[in-house]
Design a protein around this motif. Structure first.
Motif, PDB file in Angstrom:
ATOM      1  N   MET A 261       0.839  -1.200   0.000  1.00 58.16           N
ATOM      2  CA  MET A 261       0.000   0.000   0.000  1.00 58.16           C
ATOM      3  C   MET A 261       0.875   1.251   0.000  1.00 58.16           C
ATOM      4  N   GLY A 262       2.002   1.209   0.702  1.00 55.79           N
ATOM      5  CA  GLY A 262       2.941   2.334   0.667  1.00 55.79           C
ATOM      6  C   GLY A 262       3.534   2.517  -0.718  1.00 55.79           C
ATOM      7  N   ALA A 263       3.940   1.408  -1.330  1.00 55.66           N
ATOM      8  CA  ALA A 263       4.491   1.465  -2.691  1.00 55.66           C
ATOM      9  C   ALA A 263       3.434   1.918  -3.686  1.00 55.66           C
ATOM     10  N   LEU A 264       2.213   1.489  -3.460  1.00 61.61           N
ATOM     11  CA  LEU A 264       1.109   1.880  -4.341  1.00 61.61           C
ATOM     12  C   LEU A 264       0.843   3.384  -4.265  1.00 61.61           C
ATOM     13  N   LYS A 265       0.937   3.926  -3.069  1.00 63.84           N
ATOM     14  CA  LYS A 265       0.751   5.372  -2.889  1.00 63.84           C
ATOM     15  C   LYS A 265       1.816   6.146  -3.673  1.00 63.84           C
ATOM     16  N   LYS A 266       3.060   5.701  -3.567  1.00 60.09           N
ATOM     17  CA  LYS A 266       4.149   6.367  -4.293  1.00 60.09           C
ATOM     18  C   LYS A 266       3.963   6.259  -5.802  1.00 60.09           C
ATOM     19  N   ALA A 267       3.583   5.068  -6.257  1.00 56.54           N
ATOM     20  CA  ALA A 267       3.374   4.864  -7.703  1.00 56.54           C
ATOM     21  C   ALA A 267       2.231   5.728  -8.210  1.00 56.54           C
ATOM     22  N   THR A 268       1.191   5.837  -7.418  1.00 52.28           N
ATOM     23  CA  THR A 268       0.033   6.645  -7.815  1.00 52.28           C
ATOM     24  C   THR A 268       0.392   8.124  -7.860  1.00 52.28           C
ATOM     25  N   GLU A 269       1.110   8.581  -6.853  1.00 44.39           N
ATOM     26  CA  GLU A 269       1.515   9.991  -6.811  1.00 44.39           C
ATOM     27  C   GLU A 269       2.391  10.367  -7.996  1.00 44.39           C
ATOM     28  N   SER A 270       3.239   9.444  -8.423  1.00 47.82           N
ATOM     29  CA  SER A 270       4.139   9.734  -9.551  1.00 47.82           C
ATOM     30  C   SER A 270       3.527   9.324 -10.900  1.00 47.82           C
ATOM     31  N   LYS A 271       2.271   8.865 -10.848  1.00 45.51           N
ATOM     32  CA  LYS A 271       1.553   8.414 -12.050  1.00 45.51           C
ATOM     33  C   LYS A 271       2.307   7.310 -12.790  1.00 45.51           C
ATOM     34  N   ASP A 272       2.942   6.445 -12.006  1.00 43.67           N
ATOM     35  CA  ASP A 272       3.605   5.263 -12.560  1.00 43.67           C
ATOM     36  C   ASP A 272       2.570   4.140 -12.577  1.00 43.67           C
ATOM     37  N   PHE A 273       1.748   4.146 -13.616  1.00 35.63           N
ATOM     38  CA  PHE A 273       0.633   3.209 -13.697  1.00 35.63           C
ATOM     39  C   PHE A 273       1.087   1.757 -13.828  1.00 35.63           C
ATOM     40  N   PHE A 274       2.223   1.545 -14.454  1.00 29.44           N
ATOM     41  CA  PHE A 274       2.730   0.182 -14.579  1.00 29.44           C
ATOM     42  C   PHE A 274       3.080  -0.374 -13.202  1.00 29.44           C
ATOM     43  N   MET A 275       3.817   0.389 -12.413  1.00 29.63           N
ATOM     44  CA  MET A 275       4.196  -0.044 -11.066  1.00 29.63           C
ATOM     45  C   MET A 275       2.950  -0.212 -10.187  1.00 29.63           C
ATOM     46  N   ALA A 276       2.000   0.687 -10.335  1.00 30.09           N
ATOM     47  CA  ALA A 276       0.757   0.575  -9.562  1.00 30.09           C
ATOM     48  C   ALA A 276       0.029  -0.726  -9.908  1.00 30.09           C
ATOM     49  N   ALA A 277      -0.029  -1.042 -11.192  1.00 29.48           N
ATOM     50  CA  ALA A 277      -0.705  -2.267 -11.623  1.00 29.48           C
ATOM     51  C   ALA A 277       0.005  -3.507 -11.079  1.00 29.48           C
ATOM     52  N   GLU A 278       1.329  -3.509 -11.144  1.00 31.34           N
ATOM     53  CA  GLU A 278       2.091  -4.642 -10.603  1.00 31.34           C
ATOM     54  C   GLU A 278       1.852  -4.796  -9.103  1.00 31.34           C
ATOM     55  N   THR A 279       1.812  -3.693  -8.410  1.00 29.36           N
ATOM     56  CA  THR A 279       1.606  -3.719  -6.966  1.00 29.36           C
ATOM     57  C   THR A 279       0.210  -4.230  -6.637  1.00 29.36           C
ATOM     58  N   LEU A 280      -0.775  -3.776  -7.389  1.00 29.97           N
ATOM     59  CA  LEU A 280      -2.140  -4.253  -7.169  1.00 29.97           C
ATOM     60  C   LEU A 280      -2.255  -5.755  -7.432  1.00 29.97           C
ATOM     61  N   MET A 281      -1.564  -6.244  -8.454  1.00 33.90           N
ATOM     62  CA  MET A 281      -1.594  -7.680  -8.716  1.00 33.90           C
ATOM     63  C   MET A 281      -0.937  -8.445  -7.572  1.00 33.90           C
ATOM     64  N   GLY A 282       0.113  -7.882  -7.002  1.00 33.40           N
ATOM     65  CA  GLY A 282       0.749  -8.511  -5.847  1.00 33.40           C
ATOM     66  C   GLY A 282      -0.209  -8.613  -4.664  1.00 33.40           C
ATOM     67  N   ILE A 283      -0.986  -7.565  -4.441  1.00 36.39           N
ATOM     68  CA  ILE A 283      -1.983  -7.579  -3.359  1.00 36.39           C
ATOM     69  C   ILE A 283      -3.036  -8.645  -3.641  1.00 36.39           C
ATOM     70  N   ALA A 284      -3.523  -8.683  -4.874  1.00 36.12           N
ATOM     71  CA  ALA A 284      -4.541  -9.675  -5.235  1.00 36.12           C
ATOM     72  C   ALA A 284      -4.020 -11.100  -5.040  1.00 36.12           C
ATOM     73  N   LYS A 285      -2.791 -11.348  -5.478  1.00 32.19           N
ATOM     74  CA  LYS A 285      -2.204 -12.684  -5.326  1.00 32.19           C
ATOM     75  C   LYS A 285      -2.029 -13.036  -3.843  1.00 32.19           C
ATOM     76  N   ALA A 286      -1.590 -12.084  -3.063  1.00 35.35           N
ATOM     77  CA  ALA A 286      -1.394 -12.331  -1.638  1.00 35.35           C
ATOM     78  C   ALA A 286      -2.719 -12.688  -0.962  1.00 35.35           C
ATOM     79  N   MET A 287      -3.764 -11.952  -1.291  1.00 34.25           N
ATOM     80  CA  MET A 287      -5.070 -12.227  -0.700  1.00 34.25           C
ATOM     81  C   MET A 287      -5.614 -13.571  -1.178  1.00 34.25           C
ATOM     82  N   LYS A 288      -5.379 -13.898  -2.421  1.00 32.25           N
ATOM     83  CA  LYS A 288      -5.834 -15.177  -2.972  1.00 32.25           C
ATOM     84  C   LYS A 288      -5.169 -16.342  -2.239  1.00 32.25           C
ATOM     85  N   SER A 289      -3.924 -16.136  -1.807  1.00 32.10           N
ATOM     86  CA  SER A 289      -3.173 -17.218  -1.160  1.00 32.10           C
ATOM     87  C   SER A 289      -3.731 -17.601   0.206  1.00 32.10           C
ATOM     88  N   ILE A 290      -4.517 -16.729   0.825  1.00 29.79           N
ATOM     89  CA  ILE A 290      -5.051 -17.042   2.156  1.00 29.79           C
ATOM     90  C   ILE A 290      -6.565 -17.190   2.180  1.00 29.79           C
TER      91      ILE A 290
END
Length: 127
Positions: A40-69
């Motif tokens: 979420m911290g990395a996502l905030k930074k990516a969003t602030e800098s409009k790094d949509f690729f990094m934001a998307a990768e980070t969101l996929m990481g969150i989704a995968k992590a939640m799926k694992s549990i």
């Protein structure tokens, strides 16, 4: 032949039952929650800098992590609430990825807000 069918049925049922009611693994859940906090911290930074690729990768990481549990049964709260919270959070992450593809900061921030809300709700229900 009938014995083989019964044995196969028992094996399949056992595997399905084991996956459907996976034992709660506190260490794994804590690791996922800590990873999500960092994400979420990395996502905030990516969003602030409009790094949509990094934001998307980070969101996929969150989704995968939640799926694992999500297959676990929580020690507190109901399995139905657990499943709903996890699936909704995963869906918000996926929608956020779509917003990244559209480079829509407003929508992305909306989905990030929903993810934060779901994380807080989850902590309240299951911690």
């Amino acid at each position: 032949m009938k014995k083989l069918f019964v044995v196969l049925w028992v094996v399949v049922f056992s595997l399905v039952a084991a996956q459907s009611f996976a034992e709660y693994n506190k260490e794994q859940v804590v690791n996922v929650m800590q990873a999500n906090a960092a994400s979420m911290g990395a996502l905030k930074k990516a969003t602030e800098s409009k790094d949509f690729f990094m934001a998307a990768e980070t969101l996929m990481g969150i989704a995968k992590a939640m799926k694992s549990i999500e297959i676990m049964t929580p020690p507190k709260g109901s399995k139905e609430e657990w499943d709903k919270n996890h699936q909704t959070l995963i869906n918000m992450a996926l929608k956020g990825i779509g917003a990244c593809g559209d480079q829509d900061s407003d929508k992305l921030n909306e989905y990030i807000g929903e993810i934060n809300k779901l994380i807080k709700e989850g902590h309240g229900m299951f911690k």
